[in-house]
Write a protein that holds these residues in place. Structure first.
Motif, PDB file in Angstrom:
ATOM      1  N   SER A 104      -2.847   7.148  -0.632  1.00 26.26           N
ATOM      2  CA  SER A 104      -3.213   6.035  -1.502  1.00 26.26           C
ATOM      3  C   SER A 104      -4.501   5.404  -0.969  1.00 26.26           C
ATOM      4  CB  SER A 104      -2.093   5.007  -1.526  1.00 26.26           C
ATOM      5  OG  SER A 104      -2.142   4.197  -0.387  1.00 26.26           O
TER       6      SER A 104
ATOM      7  N   SER B 240       0.844  -1.183   0.000  1.00 27.22           N
ATOM      8  CA  SER B 240       0.000   0.000   0.000  1.00 27.22           C
ATOM      9  C   SER B 240       0.886   1.241   0.000  1.00 27.22           C
ATOM     10  CB  SER B 240      -0.880  -0.017   1.251  1.00 27.22           C
ATOM     11  OG  SER B 240      -1.607   1.180   1.355  1.00 27.22           O
ATOM     12  N   GLY B 241       0.617   2.163  -0.906  1.00 28.04           N
ATOM     13  CA  GLY B 241       1.410   3.378  -0.978  1.00 28.04           C
ATOM     14  C   GLY B 241       2.655   3.268  -1.838  1.00 28.04           C
TER      15      GLY B 241
ATOM     16  N   GLY C  21      -5.251   2.393   0.108  1.00 26.42           N
ATOM     17  CA  GLY C  21      -5.100   1.643   1.344  1.00 26.42           C
ATOM     18  C   GLY C  21      -4.840   2.561   2.538  1.00 26.42           C
TER      19      GLY C  21
ATOM     20  N   SER D  48      -1.332   3.154  -8.010  1.00 27.40           N
ATOM     21  CA  SER D  48      -2.377   4.020  -8.554  1.00 27.40           C
ATOM     22  C   SER D  48      -1.775   5.253  -9.223  1.00 27.40           C
ATOM     23  CB  SER D  48      -3.337   4.467  -7.444  1.00 27.40           C
ATOM     24  OG  SER D  48      -3.921   3.356  -6.822  1.00 27.40           O
TER      25      SER D  48
ATOM     26  N   GLN E 234      -9.734   3.018  -8.282  1.00 22.85           N
ATOM     27  CA  GLN E 234      -9.761   2.306  -7.012  1.00 22.85           C
ATOM     28  C   GLN E 234     -10.961   2.739  -6.163  1.00 22.85           C
ATOM     29  OE1 GLN E 234      -6.111   2.799  -4.908  1.00 22.85           O
ATOM     30  NE2 GLN E 234      -6.443   1.039  -3.596  1.00 22.85           N
TER      31      GLN E 234
HETATM   32  N1  LIG Z   1      -1.396  14.208  -4.531  1.00 19.38           N
HETATM   33  C1  LIG Z   1      -0.443  13.654  -3.780  1.00 19.38           C
HETATM   34  N2  LIG Z   1       0.428  14.416  -3.070  1.00 19.38           N
HETATM   35  C2  LIG Z   1       1.387  13.849  -2.308  1.00 19.38           C
HETATM   36  N3  LIG Z   1       1.577  12.527  -2.174  1.00 19.38           N
HETATM   37  C3  LIG Z   1       0.741  11.710  -2.845  1.00 19.38           C
HETATM   38  C4  LIG Z   1      -0.311  12.234  -3.691  1.00 19.38           C
HETATM   39  N4  LIG Z   1      -0.976  11.177  -4.221  1.00 19.38           N
HETATM   40  C5  LIG Z   1      -0.375  10.061  -3.742  1.00 19.38           C
HETATM   41  N5  LIG Z   1       0.657  10.379  -2.913  1.00 19.38           N
HETATM   42  C6  LIG Z   1       1.541   9.430  -2.234  1.00 19.38           C
HETATM   43  O1  LIG Z   1       2.183   8.646  -3.217  1.00 19.38           O
HETATM   44  C7  LIG Z   1       2.379   7.314  -2.755  1.00 19.38           C
HETATM   45  C8  LIG Z   1       1.849   6.335  -3.768  1.00 19.38           C
HETATM   46  O2  LIG Z   1       0.426   6.395  -3.804  1.00 19.38           O
HETATM   47  P1  LIG Z   1      -0.477   5.386  -4.640  1.00 19.38           P
HETATM   48  O3  LIG Z   1      -1.879   5.886  -4.519  1.00 19.38           O
HETATM   49  O4  LIG Z   1       0.095   5.211  -5.983  1.00 19.38           O
HETATM   50  O5  LIG Z   1      -0.298   4.037  -3.805  1.00 19.38           O
HETATM   51  P2  LIG Z   1      -0.831   2.582  -4.157  1.00 19.38           P
HETATM   52  O6  LIG Z   1       0.347   1.747  -4.489  1.00 19.38           O
HETATM   53  O7  LIG Z   1      -1.913   2.676  -5.154  1.00 19.38           O
HETATM   54  O8  LIG Z   1      -1.377   2.095  -2.739  1.00 19.38           O
HETATM   55  P3  LIG Z   1      -2.774   1.396  -2.298  1.00 19.38           P
HETATM   56  O9  LIG Z   1      -2.549  -0.056  -2.463  1.00 19.38           O
HETATM   57  O10 LIG Z   1      -2.891   1.766  -0.850  1.00 19.38           O
HETATM   58  O11 LIG Z   1      -3.856   1.979  -3.138  1.00 19.38           O
HETATM   59  C9  LIG Z   1       1.701   7.225  -1.395  1.00 19.38           C
HETATM   60  O12 LIG Z   1       2.658   7.277  -0.380  1.00 19.38           O
HETATM   61  C10 LIG Z   1       0.805   8.446  -1.358  1.00 19.38           C
HETATM   62  O13 LIG Z   1       0.652   8.899  -0.040  1.00 19.38           O
END
Ligand SMILES: Nc1ncnc2c1ncn2[C@@H]1O[C@H](COP(=O)(O)OP(=O)(O)OP(=O)(O)O)[C@@H](O)[C@H]1O
Ligand SMILES: Nc1ncnc2c1ncn2[C@@H]1O[C@H](COP(=O)(O)OP(=O)(O)OP(=O)(O)O)[C@@H](O)[C@H]1O
Ligand SMILES: [Mg+2]
Ligand SMILES: [Mg+2]
Lengths: 324, 338
Positions: free
Chosen positions: B154, A43-44, B156, A48, A96
């Motif tokens: 994100s 996660s993170g 999650g 996405s 998502q």
């Molecule tokens: N607009 C934003 N500004 C700052 N940080 C961001 C922004 N959008 C996402 N992030 C950060 O970028 C990182 C990646 O986010 P992402 O949503 O791609 O995670 P993910 O792999 O899809 O996770 P999950 O499985 O939880 O959905 C995370 O640490 C998130 O907090």
């Protein structure tokens, strides 16, 4: 070559109070026509953000570098108007947070109809019958009646299916699906995954599927990419990656899946991933890794060939294979 | 063990309007549902999409009003309470919604999102902040996230904010509606372990709604299986998972995909035959009979009893005993491939 989408050295940086910070740090991947790439990962880790970068849907002030080629055409140089033509039409996405994808004020069927009409010159009536067929295919019971309901009148799983129907409405060349079956029970999940496969066969649709469900990955993936802290740490042919996970993170992830008849505590990966504002110099997984040595904290490993079809970014592969 | 929540005969139908606002009947979303939740217990609720799980959860919190029934929290009927009394009890029952985005305020920082309900309940700002941060950490969100806004998280991460928000009030009951489905397995494990710890340390009771049968088995002492608004079977997790009696429960348990690399299961994937009937006009008697391989004419009888086949193990099927062999051997004939 039959590559529909090719991403090279993608870096996506967000502007934050601490300056520009990268959520995606150099991703390379490609998807072939009719094939499925599954992305799994913490996660993170940037799954996405990677998908949204493809569609040009990042918030204002985001900095994206590298190259994203769709059917040989560079997407990163396109303006909003050009991208809009592709988005929802040739490249479709299931987000998502799809439960909030519909406008609460309009009937669900109407919203799907409008999407179709935005990209195709067809009559109301034709659009309507496409919607009914699609709803039936994604397993929405009594589609004629369900078309007419408002989003809040659908159960969570039904809304998710309606979102999938909307994404498939224009026969996209590539579907970006971010946890599309998360809230669905296994029978309906199987129905949706089968539908994806059917469309792939009939129209050669490619899919990038983000999931945390290893079972779904096993069913769908031709290729797998494992992401951790903004990078792909393991990549390759699905069967090889899944049956011989080689990065310590992939191994730990596979081990923490709750199994049938399990008791006691679930094994989890101790510690936390690094913050994107504070990325270590070395391997981002090193402080949680049971195999890490000092070399791991000094430089960041690149994806290296393990076999022809299987790459892993880890300095400790020799050590691990000896211990095994 | 004491019962903390007792639900008796709760029902809810939604009127359905056709074109020009004409009534076209009603969706029977929850019909005559009864169960009890024990203190420190976990009751898992499973069933196909659309069977009424979320509606049931919302009824218990009076986010929608039931048509009939009783919801007793420590012997007080929540459905008849008003004002302050109701609010006091509501605070003790927290819900993690299926759609976490709807319950998080995008204009507030993460910390404030979690601390907010504490302030409104009279906790000092400093104390509320501290607690909020403790729970954010417990669900695996780093402290430095506290001052960020939901959009920059994100999926999650946001889901975990929603869980922290429910936990921070230290409720006695948590209703978790697909609360961990959006989490990767390691984080999911961490949150499930946290729920287990809170059950021990804070006498928390859990109503755990999920489509993930493995997770439900792991979490629950008791399991309730719903089909089209009705309870078809309930009992201890052990009874349900190893000795299911209702044909629907068996079909549901059979549909679990196996996890073998290199073997696609989808083609053979066993689905329950037929389409889920429209909840607009549910079948009379047993609602599963239109898809049940064992159905007889009698199954349409409106007065079908629920049978206690073992202590605490209730089955809404008069054929529960029918050739235990054929029903429990997971015969191909129970389910058909799609
Ligand atoms: N607009 C934003 N500004 C700052 N940080 C961001 C922004 N959008 C996402 N992030 C950060 O970028 C990182 C990646 O986010 P992402 O949503 O791609 O995670 P993910 O792999 O899809 O996770 P999950 O499985 O939880 O959905 C995370 O640490 C998130 O907090
Ligand atoms: N406000 C409403 N108006 C009309 N019908 C509704 C309303 N809310 C729910 N329904 C209907 O009630 C039935 C049960 O919905 P509910 O959301 O409780 O299902 P669920 O078991 O939670 O499903 P899922 O697993 O998909 O979330 C569905 O047929 C749904 O369409
Ligand atoms: Mg995500
Ligand atoms: Mg629901």
């Amino acid at each position: 070559m039959s590559e529909v989408l090719q991403i090279k050295d993608l870096v996506t940086k967000f502007s934050t109070k601490k300056g520009m910070v990268p959520a995606v740090r150099g991703v390379n991947l490609s998807v072939e026509r009719g094939k499925t790439l599954v992305i799994i990962g913490e996660s993170g880790s940037g799954k996405s953000v990677t998908l949204r970068s493809i569609l040009g849907l990042s918030p204002q002030g985001t900095e994206i570098t590298g190259s994203i080629k769709f059917q040989g055409d560079e997407l990163l140089v396109k303006n909003e108007k050009q991208i809009q033509k592709i988005r929802g039409n040739k490249i479709a996405m299931v987000f998502q947070n799809s439960l909030s994808a519909f406008d609460p004020l309009y009937r669900v069927g109407k919203q799907v109809e409008e999407t179709i009409k935005a990209h195709r010159k067809i009559s109301r009536k034709e659009a309507k019958s496409i919607v009914i067929d699609l709803f039936r295919e994604v397993g929405i019971p009594s589609p004629e009646e369900r078309r007419r309901v408002y989003p809040h009148e659908m159960s969570g799983g039904m809304r998710q299916r309606a979102v999938i129907a909307m994404a498939l409405a224009c026969n996209p060349d590539i579907l970006l699906a971010d946890e599309p079956t998360t809230a669905l029970d296994v029978t309906i999940q199987a129905q949706i995954l089968n539908l994806f496969k059917k469309i792939q066969k009939e129209h050669g649709m490619s899919i990038i599927l983000v999931t945390h469900d290893i079972g779904v990955a096993i069913e769908m993936a031709d290729q797998i990419a494992v992401m951790y802290a903004g990078k792909i740490v393991e990549y390759g042919e699905a069967r090889q990656v899944l049956s011989e996970p080689s990065h310590p993170y992939t191994q730990a992830l596979m081990a923490s899946t709750p199994q049938k008849e399990m008791s006691g505590k679930i094994v989890t990966i101790p510690g936390q991933p690094p913050l994107i504002t504070n990325m270590p110099e070395g391997c981002a997984f090193s402080d949680r890794c049971p195999y890490a040595e000092s070399a791991c904290t000094k430089a960041s490993p690149e994806l290296d060939l393990l076999t022809e079809q299987h790459r892993v970014a880890c300095f400790m592969q020799d050590k691990m294979s000896k211990e095994a | 063990m004491n019962t903390i929540l007792e639900v008796k005969g709760v029902s809810k139908s939604f009127p359905v309007k056709g074109s020009f606002g004409k009534s076209k009947g009603a969706v029977s979303a929850v019909s005559d549902v009864s169960f009890s939740l024990k203190e420190r217990g976990t009751l898992g609720i499973v069933g196909e999409s659309g069977c009424g799980k979320s509606t049931l959860a919302r009824l218990l919190l009076r986010l929608i009003e039931p048509d009939e029934g009783e919801v007793l929290y420590r012997d007080q009927d929540i459905l008849t309470l008003k004002g302050r009394k109701l609010n006091q009890i509501k605070r003790k029952i927290q819900m993690v919604f299926q759609n976490p985005y709807s319950s998080i305020n995008p204009k507030m920082t993460i910390e404030n999102n979690v601390a907010f309900s504490l302030w409104t309940n009279g906790v000092s700002k400093k104390e509320a902040r501290k607690k909020a941060n403790d729970y954010l950490e417990a669900v695996g969100l780093p402290r430095s996230y506290a001052h960020r806004y939901p959009q920059s998280l994100s999926g999650g991460q946001r889901q975990r904010v929603a869980i922290a928000r429910a936990l921070v009030l230290e409720p006695e009951i948590i209703i978790a509606d697909e609360a961990v489905s959006a989490l990767d397995k390691s984080i999911q494990g961490q949150v499930l372990n946290l729920f287990q710890d809170l059950k021990k340390d804070f006498n928390l009771s859990l109503l755990f709604i999920s489509h993930d049968l493995n997770v439900v088995e792991y979490m629950s002492d008791e399991v309730m299986v719903m089909y089209l608004g009705k309870v078809v079977e309930k009992g201890s997790a052990q009874h349900i998972y190893s000795n299911a009696r209702h044909p629907y429960t068996k079909a549901l348990l059979n549909s679990e995909p196996s996890m073998k690399v290199g073997v696609s299961n989808l083609d053979k994937h066993q689905l329950i035959k037929g389409e889920l009937p429209s909840p607009l006009n549910p079948p009379s008697g047993c609602r599963f009979r239109t898809r049940c391989p064992h159905a007889t004419a009698q199954c349409g009888n409106a007065q079908l009893p629920t049978i206690e086949v073992n202590t605490g193990h209730h089955v809404a099927c008069h054929l529960w005993d029918m050739g235990t062999g054929s029903l429990s051997q997971n015969k191909q004939s129970d389910v058909l491939p799609i």
